[in-house]
Design a protein around this motif. Structure first.
Motif, PDB file in Angstrom:
ATOM      1  N   ILE A  48     -59.915 -11.554  44.405  1.00  0.00           N
ATOM      2  CA  ILE A  48     -58.580 -11.846  44.944  1.00  0.00           C
ATOM      3  C   ILE A  48     -58.505 -11.405  46.397  1.00  0.00           C
ATOM      4  O   ILE A  48     -57.923 -12.072  47.229  1.00  0.00           O
ATOM      5  N   GLY A  49     -59.133 -10.244  46.702  1.00  0.00           N
ATOM      6  CA  GLY A  49     -59.148  -9.760  48.079  1.00  0.00           C
ATOM      7  C   GLY A  49     -59.198  -8.251  48.132  1.00  0.00           C
ATOM      8  O   GLY A  49     -59.070  -7.578  47.101  1.00  0.00           O
ATOM      9  N   PRO A  50     -59.373  -7.691  49.348  1.00  0.00           N
ATOM     10  CA  PRO A  50     -59.469  -6.239  49.478  1.00  0.00           C
ATOM     11  C   PRO A  50     -58.128  -5.557  49.158  1.00  0.00           C
ATOM     12  O   PRO A  50     -57.062  -6.099  49.462  1.00  0.00           O
ATOM     13  N   PRO A  51     -58.190  -4.344  48.570  1.00  0.00           N
ATOM     14  CA  PRO A  51     -56.960  -3.636  48.228  1.00  0.00           C
ATOM     15  C   PRO A  51     -56.282  -3.007  49.442  1.00  0.00           C
ATOM     16  O   PRO A  51     -56.945  -2.553  50.379  1.00  0.00           O
ATOM     17  N   PHE A  69     -54.045  -7.002  46.363  1.00  0.00           N
ATOM     18  CA  PHE A  69     -55.448  -7.400  46.496  1.00  0.00           C
ATOM     19  C   PHE A  69     -55.367  -8.669  47.327  1.00  0.00           C
ATOM     20  O   PHE A  69     -54.802  -9.677  46.896  1.00  0.00           O
ATOM     21  N   GLY A  70     -55.898  -8.594  48.552  1.00  0.00           N
ATOM     22  CA  GLY A  70     -55.729  -9.706  49.475  1.00  0.00           C
ATOM     23  C   GLY A  70     -54.249  -9.883  49.753  1.00  0.00           C
ATOM     24  O   GLY A  70     -53.545  -8.924  50.055  1.00  0.00           O
ATOM     25  N   SER A  71     -53.761 -11.109  49.608  1.00  0.00           N
ATOM     26  CA  SER A  71     -52.332 -11.365  49.841  1.00  0.00           C
ATOM     27  C   SER A  71     -51.534 -11.390  48.537  1.00  0.00           C
ATOM     28  O   SER A  71     -50.344 -11.709  48.553  1.00  0.00           O
ATOM     29  N   THR A  72     -52.161 -11.027  47.417  1.00  0.00           N
ATOM     30  CA  THR A  72     -51.487 -11.062  46.116  1.00  0.00           C
ATOM     31  C   THR A  72     -50.963  -9.681  45.751  1.00  0.00           C
ATOM     32  O   THR A  72     -51.745  -8.742  45.559  1.00  0.00           O
ATOM     33  N   LYS A  73     -49.641  -9.586  45.681  1.00  0.00           N
ATOM     34  CA  LYS A  73     -49.013  -8.325  45.287  1.00  0.00           C
ATOM     35  C   LYS A  73     -49.192  -8.122  43.791  1.00  0.00           C
ATOM     36  O   LYS A  73     -48.959  -9.025  42.994  1.00  0.00           O
ATOM     37  N   MET A  74     -49.630  -6.920  43.407  1.00  0.00           N
ATOM     38  CA  MET A  74     -49.878  -6.599  41.999  1.00  0.00           C
ATOM     39  C   MET A  74     -48.637  -6.069  41.282  1.00  0.00           C
ATOM     40  O   MET A  74     -48.535  -6.203  40.064  1.00  0.00           O
ATOM     41  N   ASN A  75     -47.710  -5.482  42.018  1.00  0.00           N
ATOM     42  CA  ASN A  75     -46.508  -4.929  41.394  1.00  0.00           C
ATOM     43  C   ASN A  75     -45.795  -6.018  40.589  1.00  0.00           C
ATOM     44  O   ASN A  75     -45.466  -7.084  41.123  1.00  0.00           O
ATOM     45  N   ASN A  76     -45.567  -5.751  39.314  1.00  0.00           N
ATOM     46  CA  ASN A  76     -44.882  -6.683  38.395  1.00  0.00           C
ATOM     47  C   ASN A  76     -45.587  -8.033  38.265  1.00  0.00           C
ATOM     48  O   ASN A  76     -44.969  -9.030  37.907  1.00  0.00           O
TER      49      ASN A  76
END
Length: 173
Positions: A48-51, A69-76
């Motif tokens: 997905i990308g770097p943290p 991770f990258g531009s993807t927010k993991m929260n929720n």
């Protein structure tokens, strides 16, 4: 009668030896399963990308850093942890570091009511956090929300090598 007792004694001894030989391999299989699931979680997150952490977000009513991770927010956002569980079974979590606590922001660990345990924290007195605070992984048995799990915890580091969260995988014992 003595022959029967001798036979039962030999049979019992054989069963005990068999159990002693097999039980460690069950534990080793469980450990291998945890390591494989952790590698899967880290590999999928890496694709997905770097943290990184950026800004603040609300998770279960708590204000915590937003972990990406990258531009993807993991929260929720549960796609990553759910896909790991779909492929490897067990449970998976992404924690974010918030002050001295590590908060579950993406998880499929369930609370007693069946809801996702987002917003709950890693046990501040547990074995896992002691390793993470030393910048080391932890693999072993821990209690999660009152249930025993065989687990793996690995620090999530940003590009400056700062610990910003934790990868977790585990299997109900």
């Amino acid at each position: 009668m003595n022959l029967k007792q001798a036979f039962v004694g030999i049979l019992t001894t054989g069963c005990l030896i068999g159990a002693a030989v097999l039980l460690p391999s069950v534990g080793q299989a469980q450990d291998a399963k945890v390591k494989m699931a952790m590698e899967l979680l880290q590999s999928m997150a890496g694709k997905i990308g770097p943290p990184k952490t950026e800004g603040i977000d609300t998770v279960a009513g708590k204000q915590v850093p937003a972990i990406y991770f990258g531009s993807t927010k993991m929260n929720n956002h549960f796609d990553l942890v759910d896909e790991v569980v779909k492929q490897a079974g067990g449970t998976a979590t992404i924690f974010v570091k918030s002050g001295d606590e590590y908060v579950r922001v993406a998880t499929n660990v369930k609370k007693d009511d069946g809801s996702r345990a987002v917003g709950t924290i890693l046990d501040p007195k547990g074995k896992a956090i002691a390793s993470i605070q030393k910048n080391e992984p932890f693999y072993g048995e821990v209690d999660i929300l009152g249930k025993p799990y065989i687990t793996g915890y690995e620090p999530i580091r940003d590009q400056s090598k700062n610990v910003i969260g934790i990868y977790y995988v585990g299997y109900l014992k």
